[in-house]
Design a protein around this motif. Structure first.
Motif, mmCIF file in Angstrom:
data_model
loop_
_atom_site.group_PDB
_atom_site.id
_atom_site.type_symbol
_atom_site.label_atom_id
_atom_site.label_comp_id
_atom_site.label_asym_id
_atom_site.label_seq_id
_atom_site.Cartn_x
_atom_site.Cartn_y
_atom_site.Cartn_z
ATOM 1 N N THR A 1 -0.361 12.916 -5.378
ATOM 2 C CA THR A 1 -0.041 11.497 -5.365
ATOM 3 C C THR A 1 0.713 11.131 -6.640
ATOM 4 O OG1 THR A 1 -2.066 10.877 -6.513
ATOM 5 C CG2 THR A 1 -2.182 11.042 -4.095
ATOM 6 N N CYS B 1 -4.577 3.179 -6.795
ATOM 7 C CA CYS B 1 -4.577 4.569 -6.346
ATOM 8 C C CYS B 1 -5.993 5.124 -6.431
ATOM 9 C CB CYS B 1 -3.652 5.422 -7.214
ATOM 10 S SG CYS B 1 -1.907 5.148 -6.903
ATOM 11 N N ASN B 2 -6.316 6.024 -5.532
ATOM 12 C CA ASN B 2 -7.627 6.675 -5.515
ATOM 13 C C ASN B 2 -7.719 7.632 -6.695
ATOM 14 O OD1 ASN B 2 -9.935 8.146 -5.040
ATOM 15 N ND2 ASN B 2 -9.357 8.780 -2.974
ATOM 16 N N LEU C 1 -0.437 9.386 -8.880
ATOM 17 C CA LEU C 1 -1.411 9.530 -9.963
ATOM 18 C C LEU C 1 -1.446 10.967 -10.482
ATOM 19 C CD1 LEU C 1 -3.501 8.211 -11.755
ATOM 20 C CD2 LEU C 1 -5.202 8.586 -9.948
ATOM 21 N N ASP D 1 0.805 -1.219 0.000
ATOM 22 C CA ASP D 1 0.000 0.000 0.000
ATOM 23 C C ASP D 1 0.840 1.271 0.000
ATOM 24 O OD1 ASP D 1 -2.204 -1.607 0.090
ATOM 25 O OD2 ASP D 1 -2.486 -1.424 2.253
ATOM 26 N N LEU E 1 -1.362 2.764 -12.260
ATOM 27 C CA LEU E 1 -1.561 3.225 -10.888
ATOM 28 C C LEU E 1 -2.986 2.985 -10.402
ATOM 29 C CD1 LEU E 1 0.530 6.514 -11.015
ATOM 30 C CD2 LEU E 1 1.029 4.481 -9.644
ATOM 31 N N ARG F 1 0.478 3.512 -3.111
ATOM 32 C CA ARG F 1 -0.892 4.013 -3.205
ATOM 33 C C ARG F 1 -1.111 5.170 -2.244
ATOM 34 N NH1 ARG F 1 -4.245 -0.524 -2.335
ATOM 35 N NH2 ARG F 1 -3.938 -0.239 -0.134
ATOM 36 N N ASP F 2 -0.524 5.114 -1.084
ATOM 37 C CA ASP F 2 -0.756 6.117 -0.053
ATOM 38 C C ASP F 2 0.289 7.231 -0.024
ATOM 39 O OD1 ASP F 2 -2.951 4.612 0.713
ATOM 40 O OD2 ASP F 2 -1.791 3.450 2.145
#
Length: 161
Positions: free
Chosen positions: A29, A52-53, A31, A17, A46, A20-21
């Motif tokens: 981020t 990724c959000n 992204l 994670d 991603l 991603r975080d």
């Protein structure tokens, strides 16, 4: 983290994670950076692989979709934004802390092709859960897309809106 051969290589500090975080102090981020660099394969990686959000906002409220629509030319914006929407990005959630929507930002710059793209994406999403584009949305200062276009002398954008 380094960029090499279009793939992110993790150097021990990103396990599972971690990537991603991972975010900068202003909330950008990986992204956000991939979108800024107009790197569609990395955006896909991603979101699909790293998870990724896709709607992650920076501290200023800027989402990857907002970045795709306001920081690139029309063709790249259409490609990146279209892919982000397919991956679950919300157009209605792409609003900065100051209330700027992608339509307001494009209109303020007189970027008529991107303004049309935003409305096109909104029309597509209007039939889905996202809800489309609010043509009467205002910034925190009370300015609409039409007002911002007129204020900056973008007559073609004003007439189209």
């Amino acid at each position: 983290m380094t960029w090499r051969n279009n793939v992110i290589h993790e150097k021990g500090f990103c396990d599972g994670d971690g990537l991603r975080d991972l975010a900068t102090t202003n909330g950008q981020t990986a992204l956000h950076f991939a979108v800024e660099r107009q790197h569609l394969p990395m955006v896909q990686y991603l979101v699909k692989e790293v998870k990724c959000n896709v709607n992650a906002p920076t501290r200023a409220g800027v989402t990857p979709l907002f970045t795709a629509l306001v920081n690139t030319d029309e063709a790249i914006a259409e490609s990146l934004a279209g892919e982000l929407v397919k991956l679950g990005a919300s157009l209605s959630g792409a609003v900065t802390n100051q209330g700027f929507t992608p339509l307001i930002a494009a209109s303020a710059r007189g970027d008529l092709p991107v303004a049309k793209l935003v409305v096109k994406l909104g029309a597509t999403l209007g039939a889905t859960l996202d809800g489309g584009v609010d043509l009467n949305a205002t910034t925190r200062a009370g300015k609409t897309a039409v007002y911002c276009a007129a204020e900056n002398g973008h007559d073609k954008t004003v007439n189209w809106l």
